[in-house]
Scaffold this motif. Structure first.
Motif, PDB file in Angstrom:
ATOM      1  N   TYR A 186      -9.785 -48.128  49.217  1.00  0.00           N
ATOM      2  CA  TYR A 186     -10.845 -48.883  48.550  1.00  0.00           C
ATOM      3  C   TYR A 186     -12.062 -48.022  48.236  1.00  0.00           C
ATOM      4  O   TYR A 186     -12.775 -48.280  47.260  1.00  0.00           O
ATOM      5  N   LEU A 187     -12.314 -47.003  49.070  1.00  0.00           N
ATOM      6  CA  LEU A 187     -13.498 -46.167  48.856  1.00  0.00           C
ATOM      7  C   LEU A 187     -13.202 -44.894  48.068  1.00  0.00           C
ATOM      8  O   LEU A 187     -14.121 -44.157  47.726  1.00  0.00           O
ATOM      9  N   ALA A 188     -11.914 -44.620  47.796  1.00  0.00           N
ATOM     10  CA  ALA A 188     -11.546 -43.351  47.156  1.00  0.00           C
ATOM     11  C   ALA A 188     -12.301 -43.152  45.844  1.00  0.00           C
ATOM     12  O   ALA A 188     -12.829 -42.069  45.574  1.00  0.00           O
ATOM     13  N   ALA A 189     -12.348 -44.209  45.031  1.00  0.00           N
ATOM     14  CA  ALA A 189     -13.014 -44.090  43.729  1.00  0.00           C
ATOM     15  C   ALA A 189     -14.529 -44.018  43.877  1.00  0.00           C
ATOM     16  O   ALA A 189     -15.229 -43.609  42.955  1.00  0.00           O
ATOM     17  N   ALA A 190     -15.038 -44.424  45.058  1.00  0.00           N
ATOM     18  CA  ALA A 190     -16.486 -44.450  45.280  1.00  0.00           C
ATOM     19  C   ALA A 190     -16.986 -43.194  45.988  1.00  0.00           C
ATOM     20  O   ALA A 190     -18.164 -43.099  46.285  1.00  0.00           O
ATOM     21  N   HIS A 191     -16.071 -42.255  46.290  1.00  0.00           N
ATOM     22  CA  HIS A 191     -16.424 -40.963  46.894  1.00  0.00           C
ATOM     23  C   HIS A 191     -16.795 -41.086  48.368  1.00  0.00           C
ATOM     24  O   HIS A 191     -17.850 -41.604  48.715  1.00  0.00           O
TER      25      HIS A 191
END
Length: 320
Positions: A186-191
């Motif tokens: 879930y956080l991968a795209a948010a860095h």
């Protein structure tokens, strides 16, 4: 403890959940469905929500009982001592939410606002969220299967109104299971800036930390470094040091050298740490001259330095 198979293809692989090594893995269904994780609308929603969060740090451990939640809490306390730094602490240890007790927030409730769930604020610049705030009693057991845990994590990341935050610290359960895969996906795209891995000196703890490091490599999660907790006991009266957990294979230092992973520091045992946690107070304030406090502050500084190097050029922290 559920573990990633040694030949796991990785959660981002086209073979995730479908390879021969995936058979019998507790995360097989999650990974198989996660091949389309990018299609989950929550991914983009969480990415948008996290635009106001500068740094995201996961705190991991291979085993329970090594002081992971204690470290997460004191990392938050230490960062929040600068009143211009906005800090958020998210507890995703769904079945063992100890953060409310450690932070002195037991009995607090989550409130709903027009912009989502409001975190519970310990200080004006330190907000906390935990499933513990949603239970009617701290003695209530959370008996959930993986999908419900994953849904709760999604809700924490998407629906909590964190506001502008410099550091989001995520306290995870021990191991490499559903909760870890969910928060990383879930956080991968948010860095994600990276993970801090907590261990104790003895080999029985280190062998699980090696699995944790392998997990981070598989899911492409950067490793900020390792913290060796309970690294010897220094008597508060005579200052004599004793090895409660002997580093029979060289401890975290030897492991980090072997695996080329940074060792952030060693925190010695101090009985006052447990007392501070039981009272819901910051050990850094309660025992400012303790060798453990000195070690904590050095480690926190190294984490800040790591994060500042990953900050895109030209950006400033929210509170700067």
């Amino acid at each position: 403890m559920e573990e990633v198979p040694h030949d796991c293809p990785g959660a981002d692989s086209a073979q995730a959940g479908r390879g021969a090594s995936c058979q019998g893995c507790p995360n097989q269904r999650l990974c198989a469905s996660g091949a389309g994780a990018a299609a989950d609308p929550a991914i983009e929603e969480i990415k948008e929500k996290m635009k106001s969060v500068k740094h995201k740090i996961l705190v991991l451990s291979g085993k329970g009982g090594v002081g992971k939640s204690t470290f997460s809490a004191h990392l938050a306390h230490g960062l929040a001592e600068d009143e211009n730094t906005q800090v958020a602490l998210l507890d995703i240890d769904i079945c063992g939410p100890s953060i409310p007790k450690i932070m002195g927030l037991e009995g607090e409730q989550v409130h709903q606002s027009g912009s989502g769930w409001s975190p519970v604020f310990l200080e004006d610049n330190l907000g906390v969220m935990s499933v513990g705030f949603l239970l009617s009693s701290p003695d209530d057991a959370v008996i959930w299967r993986g999908p419900k845990k994953n849904g709760m994590i999604k809700q924490f990341l998407r629906d909590v109104d964190w506001g502008g935050v410099d550091y989001l610290i995520v306290d995870t359960p021990p191991g490499t299971s559903d909760e870890h895969l969910s928060v990383v996906q879930y956080l991968a795209a948010a860095h994600i800036d990276g993970a801090v891995i907590i261990t104790t000196p003895q080999e029985v703890s280190l062998q699980d930390v090696r699995k944790e490091i392998s997990f981070c490599h598989k899911v492409k999660l950067p490793i900020i470094g390792v913290v060796e907790n309970m690294s010897g006991f220094i008597c508060p009266k005579c200052q004599k040091e004793s090895q409660i957990f002997p580093p029979t294979t060289g401890g975290a230092e030897a492991m980090c050298q072997d695996l080329k992973i940074p060792l952030l520091g060693k925190v010695p045992l101090d009985p006052r740490i447990g007392k501070s946690c039981d009272k819901g107070q910051s050990f850094l304030v309660e025992a400012p001259d303790s060798p453990a406090t000195v070690a904590y502050r050095s480690i926190i500084q190294r984490i800040q330095e790591f994060c500042s190097q990953r900050l895109p050029e030209g950006e400033n922290l929210v509170g700067s």
